[in-house]
Design an enzyme around this catalytic site. Structure first.
Site, PDB file in Angstrom:
ATOM      1  N   SER A 278       0.848  -1.187   0.000  1.00  0.00           N
ATOM      2  CA  SER A 278       0.000   0.000   0.000  1.00  0.00           C
ATOM      3  C   SER A 278       0.884   1.237   0.000  1.00  0.00           C
ATOM      4  CB  SER A 278      -0.894   0.025   1.241  1.00  0.00           C
ATOM      5  OG  SER A 278      -0.153   0.405   2.390  1.00  0.00           O
ATOM      6  N   ASP A 279       0.394   2.326  -0.596  1.00  0.00           N
ATOM      7  CA  ASP A 279       1.040   3.595  -0.306  1.00  0.00           C
ATOM      8  C   ASP A 279       0.764   3.889   1.164  1.00  0.00           C
ATOM      9  OD1 ASP A 279       2.396   5.989  -0.526  1.00  0.00           O
ATOM     10  OD2 ASP A 279       1.448   6.537  -2.411  1.00  0.00           O
ATOM     11  N   TRP A 280       1.532   4.787   1.737  1.00  0.00           N
ATOM     12  CA  TRP A 280       1.504   4.987   3.183  1.00  0.00           C
ATOM     13  C   TRP A 280       0.156   5.564   3.620  1.00  0.00           C
ATOM     14  CZ3 TRP A 280       5.276   2.594   1.445  1.00  0.00           C
ATOM     15  CH2 TRP A 280       6.403   2.221   2.189  1.00  0.00           C
TER      16      TRP A 280
END
Length: 766
Positions: A278-280
């Site tokens: 996932s992106d953060w």
């Protein structure tokens, strides 16, 4: 990914060859991407250790499996000491390894923090040099390796659709074919060093404003023809080990949890065997993330605060919940969606466990591929070596684009007494700007320093900033007057301006330029630079204009008066030397624009046909009404003249394109022609191949890039260029049939030096 500042706290083979234009660079070690058999999918290599992976998986407790699926600090995840499984360590690094952030955004002092600051990806794409893309990747992989990183969070390959996107500097191009060709080598270069590349942001993350909640609607044809080819090539030809989901929604569902993007296309159609990160903070739901593709949830204290965790608890790094793998240690990160909430669901419904097993399996595959597990040990990396610095210089030299050169003003003569360098950008460092693109450079050669080094002590180089870099700063009459005086007194004048990386003033500003998290307010140069440029040109009409920036800049106010314009992008730690080499003729410019520069913002298709930044009345929705007509596809088809066309870039020499021969196959073609250097200086030319469908049952662009080669020629030298056009070069995506279609009929083959500079034409019938 987000950053720890106050604003957020409240595919086809390799190049023929391209020798370095600069003799000094000819000694730089040459590395080339691994060749991939046509149609081969390199993802199968990730399953090599599946027997060992499955054996490890069987030894894990349910708690240990869940522990592998989420971050345990800002950039680390997993780790099971009992089984000898280390943490996965990640780092940002699209053009250099990011400064060390510590466990939870608390910076650390590290002698190895300062590394090689490469030119940004738009500059790399401007080289149109596949092999150089691989070499750049080896630098990034080697330095990540030396820093103890297992995954480097790059490259970013989202299509440059909107000129105002604050993150365009991290991306490659508006054209999907050019993206596929450059990303493959980059990924293979990184992964040749035993480190995983992580291609991002999948998918349709084409703006930063509202990136966390915007819902993108795009036709299936545009999705397949424009926005997905780079990712497909990264998976199938590049063999990328990991991929990062994006923040935005796509057709109503967050991209990171989107079943169509993740399960149907990525893991299904493309056969991706690696790890989806996932992106953060881009995960929003435990059940959706579990079922729809997310393998590893990453994030920071920002995510936890958004869930209601008290900021003081975030600062202390502990909560009342015990870490179920590491004993008495307490962790904030057990509150992530794929942490304790998932564990609770698994205990209630054991039938969900196989989904978790598959995620852990993908993580372990990447750990074996990067030699964190298994008998093969990773070879030591290198950090900020002379060779790496030479690569940074070479990318900058090949990526700088000569946009205009009336009267052959360039190259400049060195036999002068005085040179005036004007513009605050001439001495401003950019390495620590841009958000996740920050690099703590060992050094950064400014344009001013590069020019001084080039000319030596025998030439007087004066400097006048001309403007002040400050929030909402307007033109300063006193600074302009000083710049005008310097221009009048000098034999040569070089203005260095344009945009800046947005991190400045110690925090993020709402009108930041070229930065993650925010888009630019307009396409104009900030800080009153247009007024300054007009005044300097009036004082000295032979002024050379150099632009820094992450994308198109509106130069219409003075472009007609400027005899020479150079686009330097953000050229990295050796950028000042590279610029001086080009301005004074040590290097013959060979860069070509990977994006179109419109005359004005209103001409850009995202503005004219799209709904940027959002649908009126609904700020969370955006429909890509420009559809497949992105970049030059729009300008050429709808006859809108750009300021500088896609593929444009001048040289100090001239090239003659000989007769074109097109040899058709059943559903393919071979294109051949001879190119000769007709000037007096050695130089490289990028021969661009476009295809035009003469008559189609669907609307198609006027032409589309389907091949290119970069060739080096000495004065008077000729070379024969041969390019292959496979069936894919003639296809379009049929939405009704849900497949790619090659419609029989006549096609034109167009070869030239830019999209608006076609030198030879041929035709064939398929």
């Amino acid at each position: 990914m987000p950053y720890p500042f106050s604003r957020f706290a409240t595919v086809l083979g390799t190049a023929l060859c391209c020798a370095a234009v600069s003799p000094a660079l000819a000694q730089t070690k040459s590395t080339k991407p691994m060749k991939t058999a046509a149609g081969a999918n390199r993802q199968a290599l990730l399953t090599t250790h599946d027997a060992q992976v499955n054996a490890l998986l069987q030894q894990m407790t349910l708690e240990e499996k869940v522990h592998m699926l989420h971050a345990n600090s800002a950039f680390a995840a997993g780790g099971i000491p009992r089984l000898g499984i280390p943490e996965i360590m990640t780092s940002d690094g699209p053009h250099g390894v990011r400064p060390e952030q510590g466990r939870d955004w608390r910076g650390v002092k590290d002698a190895q923090d300062a590394g090689t600051y490469m030119p940004t990806n738009n500059a790399l794409a401007s080289t149109w040099n596949r092999s150089l893309g691989y070499t750049a990747g080896t630098v990034l992989g080697s330095e990540a390796n030396a820093r103890g990183k297992d995954i480097i969070l790059g490259p970013g390959i989202n299509i440059i659709r909107a000129p105002l996107n604050g993150r365009n500097f991290e991306y490659f191009s508006e054209d999907p074919y050019l993206v596929t060709q450059m990303v493959t080598g980059y990924i293979q270069g990184v992964q040749s060093q035993g480190v995983s590349a992580c291609v991002k942001h999948y998918a349709l993350n084409n703006q930063e404003t509202h990136r966390d909640d915007i819902d993108v609607e795009v036709s299936e044809r545009a999705l397949r023809e424009i926005y997905l080819p780079g990712f497909k090539a990264a998976v199938e030809q590049g063999g990328v080990y990991s991929l990062m989901g994006s923040y935005n929604k796509f057709r109503g569902t967050y991209a990171t949890e989107n079943p169509y993007l993740m399960n149907t296309i990525l893991k299904g159609e493309w056969g991706f065997k690696g790890l989806v990160i996932s992106d953060w903070g881009s995960v929003h739901n435990t059940n959706e993330a579990l079922r729809n593709g997310t393998d590893l949830e990453m994030g920071t204290d920002l995510v936890l605060m958004s869930q209601g965790v008290d900021q003081s608890a975030v600062a202390s790094g502990v909560t009342g919940q015990p870490d179920l793998v590491n004993g008495s240690k307490k962790s904030l990160y057990d509150r992530f969606f794929l942490a304790n909430p998932l564990l609770d669901d698994l205990k209630k419904d054991p039938s969900l466990v196989p989904m978790v097993d598959e995620k852990v399996r993908r993580i372990l595959r990447v750990m074996y591929a990067t030699h964190q597990l298994g008998d093969t040990k990773r070879q030591p990396g290198a950090y900020n070596t002379k060779e790496h610095q030479a690569t940074a210089l070479k990318v900058a030299e090949e990526g700088i684009v000569l946009l205009k050169n009336e009267g052959s003003l360039l190259p400049l003569q060195k036999a002068v007494k005085t040179v005036a360098v004007i513009g605050a950008n001439a001495e401003r460092p950019n390495a620590m700007g841009g958000g996740s693109g920050q690099v703590k450079a060992k050094y950064e050669i400014s344009a001013l320093q590069g020019i001084k080094d080039e000319l030596g002590s025998g030439v007087s180089v004066t400097y006048a900033p001309g403007y002040t870099i400050a929030r909402d700063q307007k033109a300063d009459p006193a600074l302009i007057a000083a710049a005008v005086a310097a221009a009048k007194a000098a034999d040569q004048v070089i203005f260095v301006g344009g945009s800046i990386h947005g991190y400045d003033y110690g925090k993020w500003s709402d009108n930041a330029y070229d930065a993650e998290g925010t888009d630019k307010p307009d396409m104009k140069m900030p800080f009153g630079q247009d007024e300054l440029v007009r005044a300097v040109l009036a004082a000295n009409p032979k002024t050379v204009i150099v632009l820094l920036g992450g994308g198109p800049i509106d130069v219409a106010a003075w472009a007609g008066q400027a005899p020479a314009i150079v686009e330097a992008w953000y050229p990295g730690m050796e950028g000042g030397h590279a610029l001086a080499h080009l301005l004074y003729g040590d290097v013959n410019p060979s860069g070509k624009l990977p994006i179109t520069f419109p005359k004005q913002l209103e001409d850009a298709p995202a503005m004219k046909l799209g709904e940027y930044p959002s649908t009126p009345g609904n700020p969370l929705k955006q429909t890509y009404k420009d559809d497949i007509f992105v970049g030059y596809r729009y300008y050429d088809t709808y006859k809108v003249a750009p300021q500088f066309a896609f593929g444009h870039g001048l040289s100090y020499t001239t090239f003659d394109y000989g007769k074109l021969t097109v040899t058709p196959g059943k559903q393919s073609a071979t294109v051949k022609l001879t190119v000769r250097n007709t000037g007096k200086m050695a130089g490289a030319e990028i021969v661009q191949l476009y295809v035009h469908d003469v008559k189609s049952s669907v609307k198609r662009p006027d032409k589309e890039l389907k091949g290119f080669e970069k060739i080096m020629l000495n004065p008077g030298e000729s070379k024969t260029v041969t390019m292959q056009l496979p069936a894919e070069a003639f296809q379009y995506y049929d939405e009704a049939k849900k497949q790619w279609v090659l419609e029989p009929g006549q096609f034109e083959v167009l070869v030239g030096s830019a999209s608006d500079d076609i030198r030879q034409k041929g035709s064939l019938t398929l």
